[in-house]
Design a protein around this motif. Structure first.
Motif, PDB file in Angstrom:
ATOM      1  N   ARG A 173     -27.649  -7.696   0.584  1.00  0.00           N
ATOM      2  CA  ARG A 173     -26.528  -7.927  -0.317  1.00  0.00           C
ATOM      3  C   ARG A 173     -25.716  -6.688  -0.647  1.00  0.00           C
ATOM      4  O   ARG A 173     -24.547  -6.800  -0.994  1.00  0.00           O
ATOM      5  CB  ARG A 173     -27.030  -8.527  -1.646  1.00  0.00           C
ATOM      6  N   SER A 174     -26.337  -5.514  -0.591  1.00  0.00           N
ATOM      7  CA  SER A 174     -25.614  -4.352  -1.112  1.00  0.00           C
ATOM      8  C   SER A 174     -24.795  -3.682  -0.018  1.00  0.00           C
ATOM      9  O   SER A 174     -24.968  -3.934   1.172  1.00  0.00           O
ATOM     10  CB  SER A 174     -26.602  -3.343  -1.683  1.00  0.00           C
ATOM     11  N   LYS A 175     -23.918  -2.819  -0.456  1.00  0.00           N
ATOM     12  CA  LYS A 175     -23.092  -2.067   0.484  1.00  0.00           C
ATOM     13  C   LYS A 175     -23.942  -1.087   1.293  1.00  0.00           C
ATOM     14  O   LYS A 175     -23.735  -0.915   2.490  1.00  0.00           O
ATOM     15  CB  LYS A 175     -22.039  -1.304  -0.323  1.00  0.00           C
ATOM     16  N   LEU A 178     -25.547  -3.041   3.954  1.00  0.00           N
ATOM     17  CA  LEU A 178     -24.580  -3.336   5.029  1.00  0.00           C
ATOM     18  C   LEU A 178     -24.490  -2.145   5.973  1.00  0.00           C
ATOM     19  O   LEU A 178     -24.514  -2.288   7.200  1.00  0.00           O
ATOM     20  CB  LEU A 178     -23.212  -3.650   4.417  1.00  0.00           C
ATOM     21  N   ALA A 179     -24.416  -0.949   5.384  1.00  0.00           N
ATOM     22  CA  ALA A 179     -24.307   0.264   6.208  1.00  0.00           C
ATOM     23  C   ALA A 179     -25.588   0.487   7.005  1.00  0.00           C
ATOM     24  O   ALA A 179     -25.536   0.856   8.183  1.00  0.00           O
ATOM     25  CB  ALA A 179     -24.008   1.465   5.314  1.00  0.00           C
ATOM     26  N   ARG A 181     -27.667  -1.770   8.055  1.00  0.00           N
ATOM     27  CA  ARG A 181     -27.705  -2.741   9.154  1.00  0.00           C
ATOM     28  C   ARG A 181     -26.699  -2.367  10.236  1.00  0.00           C
ATOM     29  O   ARG A 181     -26.984  -2.512  11.426  1.00  0.00           O
ATOM     30  CB  ARG A 181     -27.423  -4.146   8.623  1.00  0.00           C
ATOM     31  N   ALA A 182     -25.533  -1.891   9.827  1.00  0.00           N
ATOM     32  CA  ALA A 182     -24.526  -1.500  10.825  1.00  0.00           C
ATOM     33  C   ALA A 182     -25.068  -0.357  11.684  1.00  0.00           C
ATOM     34  O   ALA A 182     -24.990  -0.397  12.913  1.00  0.00           O
ATOM     35  CB  ALA A 182     -23.227  -1.086  10.134  1.00  0.00           C
ATOM     36  N   VAL A 311     -32.772  -5.184  12.515  1.00  0.00           N
ATOM     37  CA  VAL A 311     -32.651  -5.174  11.062  1.00  0.00           C
ATOM     38  C   VAL A 311     -31.799  -6.300  10.476  1.00  0.00           C
ATOM     39  O   VAL A 311     -31.305  -7.123  11.128  1.00  0.00           O
ATOM     40  CB  VAL A 311     -32.115  -3.849  10.507  1.00  0.00           C
TER      41      VAL A 311
ATOM     42  N   PHE B  90     -20.914  -6.341  15.294  1.00  0.00           N
ATOM     43  CA  PHE B  90     -22.318  -6.257  14.900  1.00  0.00           C
ATOM     44  C   PHE B  90     -22.931  -7.647  15.063  1.00  0.00           C
ATOM     45  O   PHE B  90     -22.622  -8.565  14.293  1.00  0.00           O
ATOM     46  CB  PHE B  90     -22.446  -5.768  13.462  1.00  0.00           C
ATOM     47  N   LYS B  92     -25.791  -9.188  14.629  1.00  0.00           N
ATOM     48  CA  LYS B  92     -26.653  -9.874  13.661  1.00  0.00           C
ATOM     49  C   LYS B  92     -26.052  -9.929  12.268  1.00  0.00           C
ATOM     50  O   LYS B  92     -26.754 -10.158  11.290  1.00  0.00           O
ATOM     51  CB  LYS B  92     -28.037  -9.226  13.633  1.00  0.00           C
ATOM     52  N   MET B  93     -24.758  -9.687  12.188  1.00  0.00           N
ATOM     53  CA  MET B  93     -24.065  -9.870  10.913  1.00  0.00           C
ATOM     54  C   MET B  93     -23.166 -11.092  11.033  1.00  0.00           C
ATOM     55  O   MET B  93     -22.711 -11.432  12.127  1.00  0.00           O
ATOM     56  CB  MET B  93     -23.189  -8.671  10.601  1.00  0.00           C
ATOM     57  N   ARG B 100     -16.408  -6.909   6.464  1.00  0.00           N
ATOM     58  CA  ARG B 100     -16.662  -5.960   5.364  1.00  0.00           C
ATOM     59  C   ARG B 100     -16.979  -4.559   5.871  1.00  0.00           C
ATOM     60  O   ARG B 100     -16.657  -3.568   5.220  1.00  0.00           O
ATOM     61  CB  ARG B 100     -17.758  -6.492   4.449  1.00  0.00           C
ATOM     62  N   TYR B 104     -15.326  -0.564   4.934  1.00  0.00           N
ATOM     63  CA  TYR B 104     -16.446   0.146   4.323  1.00  0.00           C
ATOM     64  C   TYR B 104     -16.009   1.227   3.340  1.00  0.00           C
ATOM     65  O   TYR B 104     -16.653   1.459   2.328  1.00  0.00           O
ATOM     66  CB  TYR B 104     -17.310   0.776   5.417  1.00  0.00           C
TER      67      TYR B 104
END
Ligand SMILES: Nc1ncnc2c1ncn2[C@@H]1O[C@H](COP(=O)(O)OP(=O)(O)OP(=O)(O)O)[C@@H](O)[C@H]1O
Ligand SMILES: [Mg+2]
Lengths: 311, 235
Positions: A173-175, A178-179, A181-182, A311, B90, B92-93, B100, B104
């Motif tokens: 959920r958090s930013k 997100l980073a 996972r990216a 991830v 990406f 798996k997103m 998003r 960033y």
């Protein structure tokens, strides 16, 4: 087996599973973002455990007697300390070797783990011997339906579950999640999105290390003892759990941790019944043997993924 | 003054020189294209600008300030976005999460939502698929995700590397329309494309790379008329 003993095995198994899961999560996060195996992880946790002991001694020295306050200070200081230690390992040992063969990272972190272990043994007073870990949680037991439930075990279990759930929320959920996972899915493209790659790697190593250290503190509180080489077995088990679940997969690591604990419990309980000469001390041998078989059967882990997806 | 000015760069991968003394100017508000056959160094030029494979000689100046030796995330922070070769979504997103990541650097969540809405207006298909994992989508849809993600940062300059590679003619045509629309919003575009004819129609200026050297440049009218370019691409 009586219900009482069964419930004790169950709680013990859950507790160990939780601790293993919290260690395995670190391995899987590190591998996720950098494709490396950080073999000092177990010893970072051990250092965190001893850091908590030092913090405890400090609270006593300044006259803090409330055990909740002591516990809070221990947890906070060990979290900060191990997060910093994990980030330092990433900054000075792992990131500089990014373009070197992965075996070099494995070797250098392995040696780092040994340095931490021996340093604690040498520096901590009487460090070669097991150190008592303060048992700070209430010792009451509740009688529920003929079972004795120890409050300290319940607290540890609930806190462990909350931590794992919190990590899940952070990642999904958090930013920062997100980073992370990216970076794990495609580090180069993450950079092109404006994500500060090195910073996310350091934060991930800090996060994974702190998570494991909390697992280490839970273990200390549960067994009321800690040794300088606790990280060795804990590291190998956490690593095995992460591999079992599919390295890089967060939920796989959690599953792998609990699975390993279940295997140990089976080894300790069921085998002596089936094979009368099988001492319960062989539970680890049994668990590791099953892990070897499972990995032979599913080489990429139980939650199989394509290598590009993590991830 | 040019928005981006690449000045005599040399770029190598592990000591294998790929770009030799390459210069290029991108005028603000325009579409500038880079043409060149496979392996001529177009992607390497883009990687040099983004700091992924920094040049070892020469300078790259954006809005008057050098980008050389800045880490990639700081180059992006100057107002550059990229739709990379191969789309690189990406997998798996979800679509929404992919978008998003493109925003960033922004922390205002209302603004992020507003920009996502604009992307969904441009690509209504993405809105329907908001919660789908991007890795499970078709190539054409992934191209939309990659484009949308590039727009989320509201860049001053958008770099697009072969957006229509591997897409059906229908998507290719759609892509060109979108690129024009993006440019119409005031975003400067640096475009690498294989479909030379259509590229020369929508672009204003063009450069031709050949074996890591700049072989020709000019307005797209000039390039279309250039005998060498004609021979190389239309022959
Ligand atoms: N990562 C790399 N390591 C080593 N050499 C590379 C690498 N990437 C590209 N090259 C080499 O650099 C040269 C230019 O490649 P580049 O990808 O920049 O060409 P391109 O013009 O983008 O080609 P295409 O049209 O196929 O995308 C090629 O000879 C290629 O083999
Ligand atoms: Mg290319």
């Amino acid at each position: 087996m009586s219900l009482d003993i069964f419930s004790q095995y169950l709680i013990n198994c859950l507790m160990l599973g939780m601790i293993y899961a919290m260690v395995a999560v670190g391995f899987t996060l590190f591998f996720g973002v950098l494709d490396v195996i950080q073999f000092a992880h177990g010893d970072v946790l051990m250092a965190g455990g001893f850091g908590a002991l030092v913090a405890y001694a400090a609270t006593q020295a300044v006259g803090i007697a409330n055990s909740w306050v002591q516990l809070l200070l221990m947890v906070v200081s060990t979290t900060v300390m191990t997060a910093a230690l994990g980030a330092l390992v990433a900054r000075f040992l792992v990131l500089p070797l990014r373009n070197a063969p992965p075996l070099n990272t494995l070797l250098i972190t392995l040696m780092m783990g040994m340095v931490l272990r021996e340093a604690v043994r040498l520096v901590y007073p009487n460090g070669s011997n097991p150190q008592p870990f303060p048992s700070l949680l209430p010792h009451d037991a509740w009688r529920v339906g003929g079972l004795d439930l120890r409050v300290d075990s319940l607290i540890l279990l609930v806190v462990g579950l909350l931590l794992i759930a919190g990590l899940h929320l952070l990642i999904t959920r958090s930013k920062l999640g997100l980073a992370i996972r990216a970076v794990a899915q495609d580090g180069e493209t993450a950079r092109v999105m404006g994500i500060n790659f090195n910073r996310i790697v350091l934060l991930t190593f800090g996060l994974g290390s702190a998570m494991g250290a909390l697992g280490g503190v839970m273990r200390g509180l549960y067994y009321t003892e800690i040794t300088f080489d606790v990280g060795l077995l804990l590291g190998v088990i956490g690593f095995a759990a992460a591999i079992l679940g599919g390295l890089g997969n967060l939920y796989g690591a959690i599953l792998g941790g609990f699975l390993f604990a279940v295997l140990q419990a089976i080894g300790a309980v069921a085998l002596p019944v089936l094979l009368p000469d099988f001492p319960s001390a062989y539970k680890d041998v049994f668990a590791f043997t099953v892990v070897i078989v499972l990995i032979g059967w599913k080489p990429t882990g139980l939650i199989a993924e394509k290598t590009s997806e993590r991830v | 003054m040019a928005l981006l000015s690449v000045q005599g760069i040399h770029t190598a991968y592990d000591r294998v020189n790929v770009l030799h003394d390459v210069s290029l100017d991108v005028e603000p508000g325009k579409i500038t294209c880079i043409l060149g056959s496979n392996g001529s160094g177009k992607t390497t030029l883009i990687r040099s600008i983004l700091g992924l494979t920094p040049p070892n000689q020469g300078d790259i100046v954006f809005e008057g300030a050098s980008l050389v030796r800045l880490p990639t995330h700081e180059i992006i922070a100057r107002g550059i976005a990229c739709i990379p070769e191969g789309r690189r979504i990406f997998p798996k997103m979800t679509v929404e999460e992919n978008l998003r990541t493109g925003a960033y650097r922004l922390s205002d969540s209302a603004e992020i939502t507003r920009r996502a809405m604009q992307v969904y207006e441009l690509f209504p298909r993405l809105k329907e698929r908001r919660t789908q994992l991007a890795g499970t989508m078709s190539g054409g849809e992934q191209a939309m995700v990659s484009m949308g993600r590039g727009l989320m940062g509201k860049p001053k300059m958008l770099i697009i590397d072969e957006p229509s590679l591997g897409l059906s003619p229908l998507y290719v045509k759609e892509n060109f329309r979108i690129i024009r629309e993006i440019n119409g919003m005031g975003i400067t575009v640096l475009l690498v494309e294989q479909n030379v004819r259509q590229t020369l129609v929508i672009a204003h200026h063009g450069y031709v790379l050949s074996q890591g050297r700049m072989a020709a440049s000019g307005t797209t009218e000039e390039l279309s008329a250039d005998a060498e370019v004609q021979a190389a691409y239309f022959g």
